[in-house]
Design a protein around this motif. Structure first.
Motif, PDB file in Angstrom:
ATOM      1  N   LEU A 164      -2.094  -4.417   9.848  1.00  0.00           N
ATOM      2  CA  LEU A 164      -3.065  -3.480   8.278  1.00  0.00           C
ATOM      3  C   LEU A 164      -1.636  -3.541   7.289  1.00  0.00           C
ATOM      4  O   LEU A 164      -0.421  -3.500   7.429  1.00  0.00           O
ATOM      5  CB  LEU A 164      -2.687  -2.111   8.960  1.00  0.00           C
ATOM      6  CG  LEU A 164      -3.356  -2.056  10.447  1.00  0.00           C
ATOM      7  CD1 LEU A 164      -3.030  -0.046  10.990  1.00  0.00           C
ATOM      8  CD2 LEU A 164      -5.099  -1.616  10.279  1.00  0.00           C
ATOM      9  N   ARG A 165      -2.287  -3.624   6.502  1.00  0.00           N
ATOM     10  CA  ARG A 165      -1.443  -3.004   5.380  1.00  0.00           C
ATOM     11  C   ARG A 165      -1.144  -1.757   4.981  1.00  0.00           C
ATOM     12  O   ARG A 165      -1.725  -0.683   5.323  1.00  0.00           O
ATOM     13  CB  ARG A 165      -2.381  -3.242   4.050  1.00  0.00           C
ATOM     14  CG  ARG A 165      -3.696  -4.858   3.858  1.00  0.00           C
ATOM     15  CD  ARG A 165      -4.105  -4.700   2.163  1.00  0.00           C
ATOM     16  NE  ARG A 165      -4.747  -6.178   2.556  1.00  0.00           N
ATOM     17  CZ  ARG A 165      -3.541  -7.124   1.662  1.00  0.00           C
ATOM     18  NH1 ARG A 165      -2.697  -6.390   0.713  1.00  0.00           N
ATOM     19  NH2 ARG A 165      -3.566  -8.185   1.092  1.00  0.00           N
ATOM     20  N   GLU A 166       0.223  -2.167   5.205  1.00  0.00           N
ATOM     21  CA  GLU A 166       0.773  -0.781   4.831  1.00  0.00           C
ATOM     22  C   GLU A 166       1.654  -0.349   3.311  1.00  0.00           C
ATOM     23  O   GLU A 166       2.269  -1.652   3.203  1.00  0.00           O
ATOM     24  CB  GLU A 166       1.597  -0.552   5.425  1.00  0.00           C
ATOM     25  CG  GLU A 166       2.738  -1.707   6.362  1.00  0.00           C
ATOM     26  CD  GLU A 166       4.494  -0.524   6.831  1.00  0.00           C
ATOM     27  OE1 GLU A 166       4.058   0.391   7.166  1.00  0.00           O
ATOM     28  OE2 GLU A 166       4.524  -1.572   8.215  1.00  0.00           O
ATOM     29  N   GLY A 167       1.839   0.116   2.600  1.00  0.00           N
ATOM     30  CA  GLY A 167       3.412   0.584   1.616  1.00  0.00           C
ATOM     31  C   GLY A 167       2.703   0.734   0.481  1.00  0.00           C
ATOM     32  O   GLY A 167       1.574  -0.207  -0.452  1.00  0.00           O
ATOM     33  N   PHE A 168       3.991   0.151  -0.051  1.00  0.00           N
ATOM     34  CA  PHE A 168       3.343   0.058  -2.278  1.00  0.00           C
ATOM     35  C   PHE A 168       4.072  -1.959  -2.143  1.00  0.00           C
ATOM     36  O   PHE A 168       5.457  -2.208  -1.828  1.00  0.00           O
ATOM     37  CB  PHE A 168       3.493   1.489  -3.053  1.00  0.00           C
ATOM     38  CG  PHE A 168       3.474   2.558  -2.679  1.00  0.00           C
ATOM     39  CD1 PHE A 168       2.356   2.636  -3.543  1.00  0.00           C
ATOM     40  CD2 PHE A 168       3.933   3.050  -1.469  1.00  0.00           C
ATOM     41  CE1 PHE A 168       1.579   4.062  -2.553  1.00  0.00           C
ATOM     42  CE2 PHE A 168       3.569   4.845  -1.164  1.00  0.00           C
ATOM     43  CZ  PHE A 168       2.068   5.122  -1.453  1.00  0.00           C
ATOM     44  N   THR A 198       8.497  -4.688  -4.313  1.00  0.00           N
ATOM     45  CA  THR A 198       8.540  -4.885  -5.612  1.00  0.00           C
ATOM     46  C   THR A 198       9.686  -5.814  -6.531  1.00  0.00           C
ATOM     47  O   THR A 198       9.675  -7.370  -5.383  1.00  0.00           O
ATOM     48  CB  THR A 198       9.801  -3.697  -6.322  1.00  0.00           C
ATOM     49  OG1 THR A 198       9.775  -3.522  -7.867  1.00  0.00           O
ATOM     50  CG2 THR A 198      11.085  -4.115  -6.064  1.00  0.00           C
ATOM     51  N   ASN A 199       9.558  -6.774  -7.821  1.00  0.00           N
ATOM     52  CA  ASN A 199       9.888  -7.243  -8.341  1.00  0.00           C
ATOM     53  C   ASN A 199      10.704  -6.698 -10.029  1.00  0.00           C
ATOM     54  O   ASN A 199      10.020  -6.722 -10.449  1.00  0.00           O
ATOM     55  CB  ASN A 199       8.680  -8.611  -8.732  1.00  0.00           C
ATOM     56  CG  ASN A 199       8.743  -9.669  -9.371  1.00  0.00           C
ATOM     57  OD1 ASN A 199       9.216  -9.931 -10.292  1.00  0.00           O
ATOM     58  ND2 ASN A 199       8.333 -10.583  -8.279  1.00  0.00           N
ATOM     59  N   LYS A 203      -0.969 -10.846  -8.061  1.00  0.00           N
ATOM     60  CA  LYS A 203      -1.008 -11.783  -6.846  1.00  0.00           C
ATOM     61  C   LYS A 203      -0.285 -12.365  -5.211  1.00  0.00           C
ATOM     62  O   LYS A 203      -0.012 -11.671  -4.190  1.00  0.00           O
ATOM     63  CB  LYS A 203      -0.844 -13.210  -7.545  1.00  0.00           C
ATOM     64  CG  LYS A 203      -1.271 -14.461  -6.443  1.00  0.00           C
ATOM     65  CD  LYS A 203      -1.299 -15.310  -7.521  1.00  0.00           C
ATOM     66  CE  LYS A 203      -1.324 -17.154  -6.378  1.00  0.00           C
ATOM     67  NZ  LYS A 203      -0.838 -18.413  -7.677  1.00  0.00           N
ATOM     68  N   ALA A 204       1.500 -11.946  -6.283  1.00  0.00           N
ATOM     69  CA  ALA A 204       2.216 -10.415  -5.153  1.00  0.00           C
ATOM     70  C   ALA A 204       2.345 -10.041  -4.446  1.00  0.00           C
ATOM     71  O   ALA A 204       3.172 -10.180  -3.326  1.00  0.00           O
ATOM     72  CB  ALA A 204       3.396 -10.917  -6.088  1.00  0.00           C
ATOM     73  N   ALA A 205       1.385  -8.725  -5.046  1.00  0.00           N
ATOM     74  CA  ALA A 205       0.891  -7.664  -4.275  1.00  0.00           C
ATOM     75  C   ALA A 205       0.623  -8.025  -3.108  1.00  0.00           C
ATOM     76  O   ALA A 205       0.955  -7.924  -1.887  1.00  0.00           O
ATOM     77  CB  ALA A 205       0.766  -7.327  -5.017  1.00  0.00           C
ATOM     78  N   ASP A 206      -0.468  -8.699  -2.752  1.00  0.00           N
ATOM     79  CA  ASP A 206      -1.306  -9.261  -1.943  1.00  0.00           C
ATOM     80  C   ASP A 206      -0.610  -9.509  -1.187  1.00  0.00           C
ATOM     81  O   ASP A 206      -1.025  -9.771   0.165  1.00  0.00           O
ATOM     82  CB  ASP A 206      -2.577  -9.798  -2.868  1.00  0.00           C
ATOM     83  CG  ASP A 206      -3.709 -10.219  -1.745  1.00  0.00           C
ATOM     84  OD1 ASP A 206      -4.113  -9.361  -1.522  1.00  0.00           O
ATOM     85  OD2 ASP A 206      -4.480 -11.171  -1.625  1.00  0.00           O
ATOM     86  N   LYS A 207      -0.155 -10.543  -1.077  1.00  0.00           N
ATOM     87  CA  LYS A 207       0.525 -11.458  -0.601  1.00  0.00           C
ATOM     88  C   LYS A 207       1.322 -10.943   0.524  1.00  0.00           C
ATOM     89  O   LYS A 207       1.789 -11.142   1.521  1.00  0.00           O
ATOM     90  CB  LYS A 207       1.595 -12.766  -1.016  1.00  0.00           C
ATOM     91  CG  LYS A 207       1.086 -14.274  -1.135  1.00  0.00           C
ATOM     92  CD  LYS A 207       2.379 -15.105  -1.645  1.00  0.00           C
ATOM     93  CE  LYS A 207       2.117 -16.139  -1.580  1.00  0.00           C
ATOM     94  NZ  LYS A 207       2.779 -17.123  -2.222  1.00  0.00           N
ATOM     95  N   LEU A 221      -5.549  -1.780  -2.860  1.00  0.00           N
ATOM     96  CA  LEU A 221      -5.722  -3.127  -2.007  1.00  0.00           C
ATOM     97  C   LEU A 221      -6.831  -4.151  -1.045  1.00  0.00           C
ATOM     98  O   LEU A 221      -7.092  -4.560  -1.021  1.00  0.00           O
ATOM     99  CB  LEU A 221      -4.673  -4.205  -1.564  1.00  0.00           C
ATOM    100  CG  LEU A 221      -3.451  -4.349  -2.854  1.00  0.00           C
ATOM    101  CD1 LEU A 221      -2.612  -4.890  -2.817  1.00  0.00           C
ATOM    102  CD2 LEU A 221      -4.719  -5.073  -3.999  1.00  0.00           C
ATOM    103  N   GLU A 222      -7.300  -2.747  -0.338  1.00  0.00           N
ATOM    104  CA  GLU A 222      -8.280  -2.458   0.735  1.00  0.00           C
ATOM    105  C   GLU A 222      -9.855  -2.318  -0.002  1.00  0.00           C
ATOM    106  O   GLU A 222     -10.570  -3.246   0.234  1.00  0.00           O
ATOM    107  CB  GLU A 222      -7.321  -1.946   1.798  1.00  0.00           C
ATOM    108  CG  GLU A 222      -6.691  -1.985   2.854  1.00  0.00           C
ATOM    109  CD  GLU A 222      -6.276  -1.410   4.058  1.00  0.00           C
ATOM    110  OE1 GLU A 222      -5.657  -1.904   4.732  1.00  0.00           O
ATOM    111  OE2 GLU A 222      -6.862   0.346   3.423  1.00  0.00           O
TER     112      GLU A 222
END
Ligand code: HAM
Length: 402
Positions: free
Chosen positions: A317-321, A349-350, A361-365, A389-390
């Motif tokens: 499952l996707r989690e966090g930020f 983060t970046n 794109k990076a967040a999705d990955k 993102l869901e």
């Protein structure tokens, strides 16, 4: 380029996710059964393994990572976990204190074997050991716990079971067997050596000629004393009652010398030639062999690498930020929010301010649930821009509210 040594590998990426999922859930189940975590050193005195695993075993005879350290001590990288745990149990004087103790452990083990699929030189075990419990119910509990672990991960297994006898019935059986072996010609070299050091190991020789020669050998199962027989039948009754299927394998003696009474192995036909995924048994004399006060022992270890490919992982499952800045000026605020949010959330983060597209794109990955960014407008308005993102839903929130 420097590569890992032969028979050794990295646990990285998808394998590391499987590894942590496996260890976390095995630890949880072991804790439910009353086991607590123990960690012992990887390096121990060589004598520990010689006196426990035994000189007649392949492990001690051929496979040890053994060397003399800078202080002139004969040391060895542990080939298995039981010996170290028993040593730790005695070092902590738990043998003198009496009572029952249960430990679980996991970590790397080292055996200088010929590497092949499922057989490594550095591999990992998850194991558990119980001390001070002579009741056969503990043997059953240990097997039930393993079965629960395999059921949880959706792994199909076959359980092989045997009783090796105790200090009453083992010696007369051994004598009978040696008499038989003395009259038998054509045994392989390993068997001839084992006949002298630990004759029952001859029973599980994989050599076909030896197996044929052993067809009329006296059987362990027919030479058990009354107490071993009744314990073995109680064990089978408990397993039947809790729907654990098993096959009695009268030639199962295990490759380590310390066992008595219950010996078992879980195998899988889904992983190739190296089919043993877990093994264990009782070792009621080992604490005494290592100079402790006589204390019962029983345990098991699973080969983690052999199991990782078999486990069914849940859909992650996707989690966090993922929190980022779209302009340089926002980076300080981003850092502040990242630190605050990390107190109770997974936050990726970046540090570079990049385009929205690149960040998304990076967040999705990274597998997060919500994408959070601050650009020039948001900074001016004291807000963050959020995209789920869901659900793909978008919204803005004041810094304080976020
Ligand atoms: P073992 O049967 O030698 O028992 O090892 C346990 C498990 O470790 C095996 O069933 C296998 O899955 C895995 N394993 C062994 N060698 C390798 C290898 N070279 N590469 C990958 N996996 C391997 C013991 O070690 C005992 N200490 C078990 C025990 C605990 N008995 C009582 N308490």
């Amino acid at each position: 380029m420097i590569n890992p040594l032969r028979g050794m590998k990295d646990t990285i990426d998808e394998a590391s996710q499987r590894y942590t999922y496996f260890i976390e859930n095995c630890s949880r189940i072991a804790k439910n059964y009353g086991f607590s975590f123990i960690e012992t050193p990887i390096l121990e005195e060589t004598a520990l393994f010689k006196r426990s695993v035994g000189e007649s075993s392949d492990i001690v005879g051929k496979e040890m990572y053994q060397f003399i350290d800078k202080g002139g001590n004969d040391v060895c990288m542990r080939p298995e976990g039981t010996a170290g745990v028993v040593r730790a149990f005695i070092s902590a004087k738990f043998d003198k204190a009496g009572g029952v103790k249960r430990f679980f452990y996991h970590g790397p083990m080292f055996r200088y074997e010929r590497p092949q699929k499922g057989r490594l030189r550095q591999f990992h075990q998850f194991g558990a050991e119980t001390f001070g419990e002579y009741s056969i119910k503990e043997d059953a509990m240990i097997i039930l716990m393993l079965q629960e672990i395999f059921d949880f991960f959706g792994i199909k297994t076959k359980l092989l079971l045997n009783s090796l006898g105790c200090k009453e019935c083992m010696p007369p059986y051994r004598e009978k067997l040696v008499k038989f072996l003395d009259k038998t010609e054509g045994l392989c070299e390993d068997c001839l050596r084992r006949k002298e050091t630990n004759p029952i190991r001859v029973l599980d020789c994989k050599n076909e000629t030896c197996q044929n020669l052993l067809q009329n050998a006296p059987m362990l199962s027919e030479n058990l004393c009354e107490s071993c027989q009744s314990d073995f039948s109680e064990l089978k009754t408990i397993l039947d009652r809790f729907d654990v299927s098993y096959e009695v394998d009268t030639k199962l003696v295990r490759g380590l010398d310390y066992y008595n009474k219950t010996a078992f192995e879980f195998i899988s036909d889904e992983i190739g030639a190296q089919s043993a995924i877990a093994g264990g048994g009782r070792y009621d004399r080992l604490v005494e062999f290592l100079d402790g006060k006589p204390t019962a022992g029983i345990g098991f270890a699973m080969g983690v690498e052999r199991l990782l490919d078999l486990i069914q992982m849940p859909n992650t499952l996707r989690e966090g930020f993922y929190i980022c800045a779209l302009c340089e000026e926002a980076s300080e605020k981003v850092m502040e929010l990242v630190i605050k949010k990390r107190k109770s959330n997974v936050v990726h983060t970046n540090y570079e301010a990049k385009s929205l597209k690149a960040h998304l794109k990076a967040a999705d990955k990274s597998g997060v649930k919500e994408f959070v960014c601050i650009g020039e407008d948001e900074l001016k308005n004291g807000q963050v821009w959020i995209k789920n993102l869901e659900t793909k839903e978008e919204r803005t929130l004041a810094f304080e509210q976020f």
